[in-house]
Design an enzyme around this catalytic site. Sequence first.
Site, mmCIF file in Angstrom:
data_model
loop_
_atom_site.group_PDB
_atom_site.id
_atom_site.type_symbol
_atom_site.label_atom_id
_atom_site.label_comp_id
_atom_site.label_asym_id
_atom_site.label_seq_id
_atom_site.Cartn_x
_atom_site.Cartn_y
_atom_site.Cartn_z
ATOM 1 N N TYR A 143 42.124 42.021 52.102
ATOM 2 C CA TYR A 143 43.567 41.569 52.268
ATOM 3 C C TYR A 143 44.134 42.058 53.752
ATOM 4 O O TYR A 143 45.130 41.739 54.203
ATOM 5 C CB TYR A 143 44.658 42.045 51.095
ATOM 6 C CG TYR A 143 44.250 41.454 49.859
ATOM 7 C CD1 TYR A 143 43.515 40.444 49.605
ATOM 8 C CD2 TYR A 143 44.832 41.904 48.584
ATOM 9 C CE1 TYR A 143 43.200 39.680 48.543
ATOM 10 C CE2 TYR A 143 44.889 41.298 47.425
ATOM 11 C CZ TYR A 143 44.005 40.385 47.122
ATOM 12 O OH TYR A 143 43.791 39.612 46.142
ATOM 13 N N LYS A 194 30.409 44.683 43.783
ATOM 14 C CA LYS A 194 29.313 43.601 43.826
ATOM 15 C C LYS A 194 28.436 43.976 44.607
ATOM 16 O O LYS A 194 28.064 43.190 45.649
ATOM 17 C CB LYS A 194 29.920 42.164 43.698
ATOM 18 C CG LYS A 194 30.205 41.679 42.466
ATOM 19 C CD LYS A 194 30.728 40.177 42.296
ATOM 20 C CE LYS A 194 29.573 39.406 42.416
ATOM 21 N NZ LYS A 194 28.721 39.166 40.912
ATOM 22 N N ASP A 227 32.073 41.045 38.074
ATOM 23 C CA ASP A 227 32.090 40.086 36.987
ATOM 24 C C ASP A 227 31.908 40.650 35.634
ATOM 25 O O ASP A 227 32.569 40.216 34.480
ATOM 26 C CB ASP A 227 30.961 38.868 37.549
ATOM 27 C CG ASP A 227 29.805 39.288 37.745
ATOM 28 O OD1 ASP A 227 29.599 40.745 37.922
ATOM 29 O OD2 ASP A 227 28.894 38.465 37.944
ATOM 30 N N ASP A 251 42.853 43.699 42.156
ATOM 31 C CA ASP A 251 44.014 42.847 41.991
ATOM 32 C C ASP A 251 43.618 42.096 40.521
ATOM 33 O O ASP A 251 44.529 41.806 39.914
ATOM 34 C CB ASP A 251 44.101 42.096 43.103
ATOM 35 C CG ASP A 251 45.471 41.096 43.115
ATOM 36 O OD1 ASP A 251 46.256 41.325 42.337
ATOM 37 O OD2 ASP A 251 45.477 40.377 43.940
ATOM 38 N N ASP A 255 45.219 42.748 36.434
ATOM 39 C CA ASP A 255 46.191 41.863 35.781
ATOM 40 C C ASP A 255 45.539 41.567 34.403
ATOM 41 O O ASP A 255 46.077 41.429 33.331
ATOM 42 C CB ASP A 255 46.223 40.720 36.440
ATOM 43 C CG ASP A 255 47.467 40.776 37.449
ATOM 44 O OD1 ASP A 255 48.038 41.849 37.461
ATOM 45 O OD2 ASP A 255 48.032 39.542 37.831
#
Length: 370
Positions: A143, A194, A227, A251, A255
Site C-alpha cells: 500500500y 508467501k 493462503d 488486511d 477481516d
Amino acid sequence: MASNRKIMVLPGDGIGTEIMKANMRVMDWLAKHRSLGFDMQEGFVGGAAYDAHGTPLTDETLADSIASDAVLFGAVGGPAYDDLPFELKPERGLLALRKEMDLFANLRPAIVFPSLVEASTLKPNVVSGLDIMILRELCGGSYFAEPRGIDDLGDGSRKGYDTNAYTTPEIERIGRVGMDLARKRGGKLTSVEKSNVMHSGILWREVMTALHAAEGDGVELGHMYADNCAMQLVRNPKQFDVIVTDNLFGDLLSDCAAMLTGSLGMLPSASLGAPDPETGLPKAMYEPVHGSAPDIAGKGIANPLAQFMSFAMMLRYSFDQGAEADLLEAAVDKALQSNRTGDIMTPGCTETGTEGMTDAVLDAMDRLAR
Ligand code: NAD
C-alpha cells in the site's frame, strides 16, 4: 486525583460521539472505584473538525495527539461529507493521524464471547472460546512501497502496479511487537507470508527467524503461508495465538478473523508506533473497527461494546492496567448474557440501546468488583 496518563479523546462523527459518551461513564467508574484517573483532552476529527475548522484534522489536534500517551478514537464519516474533495474527507483525518504518529502495528483481536457463540456463521465448536490476535504491519508493503502507479504503455494499453517491499528494520520492528504480544498472551507467534513465491516473503521469514533466535525467549515461533493461514482461520482458528503478517495479507486475514466473531459492533482495534524514548510507552491509537453508522446515528441504539473493548486494549497496552482491562472485558461478557443492542439481538435476550447496554456493563463491573 493525580495522574500522568494523558489521553486525547477524539469522538468524531455519527455514533462516534454516542459511544464515546458511553465510554466516559466507564472511565468515571474506574476513577471512582479504582482511583484510576486520566488527564483528558477532547478534540474534533473528521466531519466534526471540518464543520468547526474547515479541515478533517487541525495541526493543533494532531500535535496534541502526538503529545498524548494514547488517543481514544470513535469513528468518522457521514453522507454530509461525501461530496467534499478527497483531501477534506473525514477519513483523511484518521489516515493523517495514523501516518503522522507512525503507527506501524495494527492489532485486531478476534474474541468470541461465550454469550455470542451463536452469532458466528461458523459452528459453535469451531469458535467457542476463540481468542486470537492478528498483528498487521500498517505503514509499508503493497500500500506504500515504491514504485507504484499506472503507466501508459503507448500502445493503447496501460499497466497498473504496486510493490510489496519490506526492509530488515521494518520486519524487525513489527516482529518485536509480535513477540511482546505473544509473551503477554499464550506465548505462540505465527509469522505469515508467501516465501514460496515472493522475495519479500523470503526476507520476511529469514528476518523473523533471526529475530526470534536473538530475542525470542519465551515465545514459540511458527511460519505459515498466507493462503494456508486463510484456510486454517476458518477450519481451526483456535490453533493460533498471535499472527504477525504484512500490510496486504493482514488486511485480508484480519477481516476474515473478525468475522469469526459475528458482529461489527463488537470489534476493537489498536494501532501502535515505536516506544517513546522518555516514557517507554508506544505512540498509540485505539478505535472500534466499525464506522460512524449514519443509518442509526442519533437514535441512541449504537452498540458501545467495540468502543469499550478498544478502551480495554488501551488500559492493557498503553497503561499496563491488565486487571482493569480484564474486569471490563468480563463485565462486557456478563452484560451480554441477557442484554443486546439491535445489531446482535437474539431471541430470549432483552433489546436495549447504548445507555441501557452501558448501564448493564457498569452494573456487571459493580458486581464483579465486589
Ligand atoms: P459502518 O461500520 O459505519 O456501518 C455498517 C453497518 O453496521 C451499518 O448498518 C451500521 O448501522 C452497523 N453498525 C456499525 N457499527 C455499529 C454499532 N456500534 N452498533 C450497531 N450497529 C453498527 O460502515 P459504513 O456504513 O460502510 O460507513 C459509514 C461511514 O463510516 C462512512 O462515511 C465510512 O467512510 C465511515 N467509516 C469510518 C471508519 C472509521 O472511522 N474508522 C471505518 C469504516 C467506515
